[in-house]
Design an enzyme around this catalytic site. Structure first.
Site, PDB file in Angstrom:
ATOM      1  N   SER A 122       0.833  -1.201   0.000  1.00  0.00           N
ATOM      2  CA  SER A 122       0.000   0.000   0.000  1.00  0.00           C
ATOM      3  C   SER A 122       0.865   1.247   0.000  1.00  0.00           C
ATOM      4  O   SER A 122       1.974   1.253   0.562  1.00  0.00           O
ATOM      5  CB  SER A 122      -0.896   0.001   1.242  1.00  0.00           C
ATOM      6  N   TYR A 146      -1.274  -0.067   9.893  1.00  0.00           N
ATOM      7  CA  TYR A 146      -1.461  -0.781   8.626  1.00  0.00           C
ATOM      8  C   TYR A 146      -0.258  -0.565   7.711  1.00  0.00           C
ATOM      9  O   TYR A 146       0.311  -1.520   7.169  1.00  0.00           O
ATOM     10  CB  TYR A 146      -2.738  -0.266   7.958  1.00  0.00           C
TER      11      TYR A 146
END
Length: 323
Positions: A122, A146
């Site tokens: 990501s 994350y």
């Protein structure tokens, strides 16, 4: 050619599976079997080759080992706890995004065949003190749990590739929009719901201002780039097997205007504007301007307009509006 997709019940996993079913081959070799894995057995996909559908919690090492009772040639590792959920529950994010990643990579290594592993990372890997425009080779500085978990996965992918345990390719995804289906716990979920839901006759709230910029890519393009990552020679990535995928930057207001040009004004009228400090804190820590020379040189593709994203959603994923 045997292929595994973790997160095979998610919308990207399903779209990759359908693309593989349509192609019938990968890397010039006919597909002889596809395994889709998720927490619950994924939905069925029509294909001219066998597909198995398995329920598996990747944080359970023995369950992952059972998935690998037969070897795979290509593994698409998509399974993850998304950004908002990983931030809200640190232990859950670590258990799935890091420990689960370790289990998948160890099982791939244990095959002894150096399989291709395409990893969904990501752009949340970037942030903090990095410059406004992200270029290739910058030191990563994630500002969420994350993002940190994804970066740890990238480092493992690199090192296990260096050791010739596997052939890794890590893709840092832009925000993917327009996502079909139900909203999830990703902090970026609103970046799809303000288009998906309103085009289907439902209201949706935007928690950031219209001038908020978004680095994004359409599902069709993301799927194409995943398949391209599996096709090309891994050595072309160089020493760092993880790259920033191409995307484009538009403000929320520009994206809404694009939707209106394609589909008319009715959907925009269903958007409300109420700020959410929790969401704003997460998404404003993400970088929104990227220069992806390496990915473009390797043949990965960028979208040319958000109008295309809206058209593709209407062609691929729209459901009948609520009366």
């Amino acid at each position: 050619m045997r292929i595994l997709i973790t997160g095979g019940g998610g919308f990207i996993g399903q779209k990759i599976a359908k693309a593989l079913a349509g192609n019938g081959q990968l890397r010039g070799t006919p597909i002889t079997g596809l395994t889709l894995v998720d927490l619950a057995a994924p939905p069925a996909v029509n294909a001219g080759f066998p597909i198995e559908y398995l329920a598996c919690d990747i944080s359970d090492r023995k369950a992952v080992e059972q998935v690998f009772v037969r070897p795979y040639d290509v593994i698409f590792h998509l399974a993850a706890v998304v950004s908002g959920a990983a931030e809200a529950d640190f232990d859950l994010g670590m258990r799935v995004n890091l420990t689960g990643m370790i289990h998948v990579l160890e099982a791939a290594r244990a095959q002894g065949t150096c399989p291709i592993v395409v990893y969904a990372s990501s752009v949340a890997a970037h942030g903090g003190e990095e410059p406004e425009i992200i270029t290739d080779g910058l030191e990563l500085n994630p500002q969420t749990s994350y993002g940190s978990q994804k970066v740890m996965g990238e480092l493992l992918l690199n090192d296990m590739t260096r050791k010739c345990f596997l052939d890794g390719r890590g893709l840092r995804l832009p925000t993917v929009t327009v996502r079909p289906g139900q909203a999830n716990a990703a902090a970026s979920s609103f970046m799809s719901s303000i288009f998906r839901d309103t085009l289907q006759g439902e209201p949706s709230n935007c928690p950031v201002s219209p001038d908020f910029p978004v680095w994004h890519s359409a599902p069709r393009t993301v799927v194409e780039n995943f398949l391209h990552a599996a096709e090309i020679d891994g050595a072309a990535f160089g020493f760092n097997r993880n790259i920033n995928l191409p995307g484009r930057t538009d403000s929320i207001g520009e994206m809404i205007a694009a939707m209106t040009r394609v589909a008319g004004p009715e959907a925009e009228a269903r958007i409300t504007w109420q700020s959410d400090p929790v969401i704003e804190t997460i998404v404003t820590g993400w970088r929104t301007y990227f220069q992806t020379d390496k990915a473009l040189r390797l043949g990965f593709r960028a979208d040319t307009s958000f109008e295309d994203s809206i058209r593709w959603f209407l062609e691929d994923d729209i459901k009948a509006p609520t009366p």
